[in-house]
Structures are given as structure tokens and as C-alpha cells.
Design an enzyme around this catalytic site. Sequence first.
Site, PDB file in Angstrom:
ATOM      1  N   TRP A 146       0.832  -1.200   0.000  1.00  0.00           N
ATOM      2  CA  TRP A 146       0.000   0.000   0.000  1.00  0.00           C
ATOM      3  C   TRP A 146       0.872   1.258   0.000  1.00  0.00           C
ATOM      4  CZ3 TRP A 146      -5.166  -0.211   3.199  1.00  0.00           C
ATOM      5  CH2 TRP A 146      -6.001  -1.184   2.631  1.00  0.00           C
TER       6      TRP A 146
ATOM      7  N   ASP B  55      -4.730  -1.572   6.854  1.00  0.00           N
ATOM      8  CA  ASP B  55      -4.844  -2.975   6.451  1.00  0.00           C
ATOM      9  C   ASP B  55      -4.565  -3.867   7.672  1.00  0.00           C
ATOM     10  OD1 ASP B  55      -5.437  -4.865   4.505  1.00  0.00           O
ATOM     11  OD2 ASP B  55      -3.360  -5.138   3.904  1.00  0.00           O
TER      12      ASP B  55
ATOM     13  N   LYS C  81      -9.697  -2.230   6.625  1.00  0.00           N
ATOM     14  CA  LYS C  81     -10.104  -3.612   6.339  1.00  0.00           C
ATOM     15  C   LYS C  81     -10.940  -4.150   7.487  1.00  0.00           C
ATOM     16  CE  LYS C  81      -6.958  -6.973   6.238  1.00  0.00           C
ATOM     17  NZ  LYS C  81      -5.883  -7.785   5.623  1.00  0.00           N
TER      18      LYS C  81
END
Length: 227
Positions: free
Chosen positions: A66, A138, A178
Site C-alpha cells: 500500500w 490494512d 479492512k
Amino acid sequence: MKTQTKSKKVNKAWLNDHVHDPYVRLAQKEGYRARAAYKLKEIDETLGLVRPGQVVVDLGSCPGAWSQYLRRRFAPKQAGVGGAAVGELQGTIIALDLLPMEAIEGVQFIQGDMREDGVLAELEAAVGGRPLDLVVSDMAPNLSGVEVTDAARIAHLIELALDFAQQHLKADGALVAKVFHGSGYSQLVEAFKRQFRVVKAIKPKASRDRSSETFLVGIGLRQSPSR
């Protein structure tokens, strides 16, 4: 022995899927450390979240896909090629993870547990009072297989990300986090709705069909923090 055989079959099936996964192959071709880069890419292309010049925090950043994607988006066109883009950087990226992460030029990395006050203080020092345009998370806990326990662990990490976003985002900033469908999912959606004016749930194409993961995106704080 039966359990061991079943485990071997599962591992072999996963390995087979992984080797033939088009996003794995694309990541290898384009120099990303993980296929996860394409999850953030699709979310960004859908909602237009990432723009050069922004200040972004990447939570749960390891192995760095990312941050790589963000780094490329912040690189001038002529520099945005290769693995992690090199050269001039139009923006600021601060990454944090429990695990060590191989360096990415221009990305400030902090290794530590966000749940610890000292690590959170180090992250806030790196932010340096600058209002953030975007927080991407994440983060995921080690799952035990016990649904109630796992739901609580997931919720705690989301609460940390929400609290950090509330304290540091610009009024029109965004949080991408997430989450997993299952016990507690609807409560997480409601938590996002209490904090953000716009909330969207996105399951990118790069997220495997059998995975329960999805990504909640909150845009625009309902109440800006007083700084």
C-alpha cells in the site's frame, strides 16, 4: 493424521491458487511486494481518494504494497516507474506495522504496536500536528478461529483506526479500513456512520472471493476535532 492430511491439502490448494492468481502475477510484473496493492488501487480509482501533495498514514503497512502504491501516486509522472518509485516525492507517507518492513524511499516507517501508548506517541510525533488527508488501515489481528474472540480483536483494531482518524484527519479527510463480514460487522458499519458523513463498503476484485474481508471507507468527519 487425518487433520494433518487435510491441512496439507488446504496448503497445497492455497499455493496452487496463489501461483496462478492474476493479481500475484501482475504484482510481480509491476514490482509490488503484494497483490494487496490492487485492492487500494481499485478503492482509490473508485472514490478518488489519493492525490499528490497529501499527508497519509498507512497502518498495518507490512510488507509495504500500500505504501508502494501511495509512493507511486505521489511521484511525478517521469519517476513513477519501477518497484517503489524513486526520486521526487509530492506528498508525505508515514507507515506503521508490528513487523519490520523493507525500506521504501521517501516513506517514514515506524515499527511497533499501535495499541501501546509509546508507539502511538511516536506515530503522532511523526505526524507533527499536520492534519491528515487520508488514513489507510490494512491491520488485522491473528485469528483464533473462535468467532466471538476474533470479532472482538477486529473491532478493537478498527476502534483504534477510527479514534486515530478522528483526532488527526482533516474535516474532509478519509479513512480506509479492512474489516471482515461476520459477527460484529454491522456494528463496525454503524461506528463508521457515526463518525463520517459518507460511508461505503467495497470488496475489490483483488480480494479473493472466498475471503470474508471487505473495506469500509469513511469520508468527511461529522465533527472535526478541535486542535
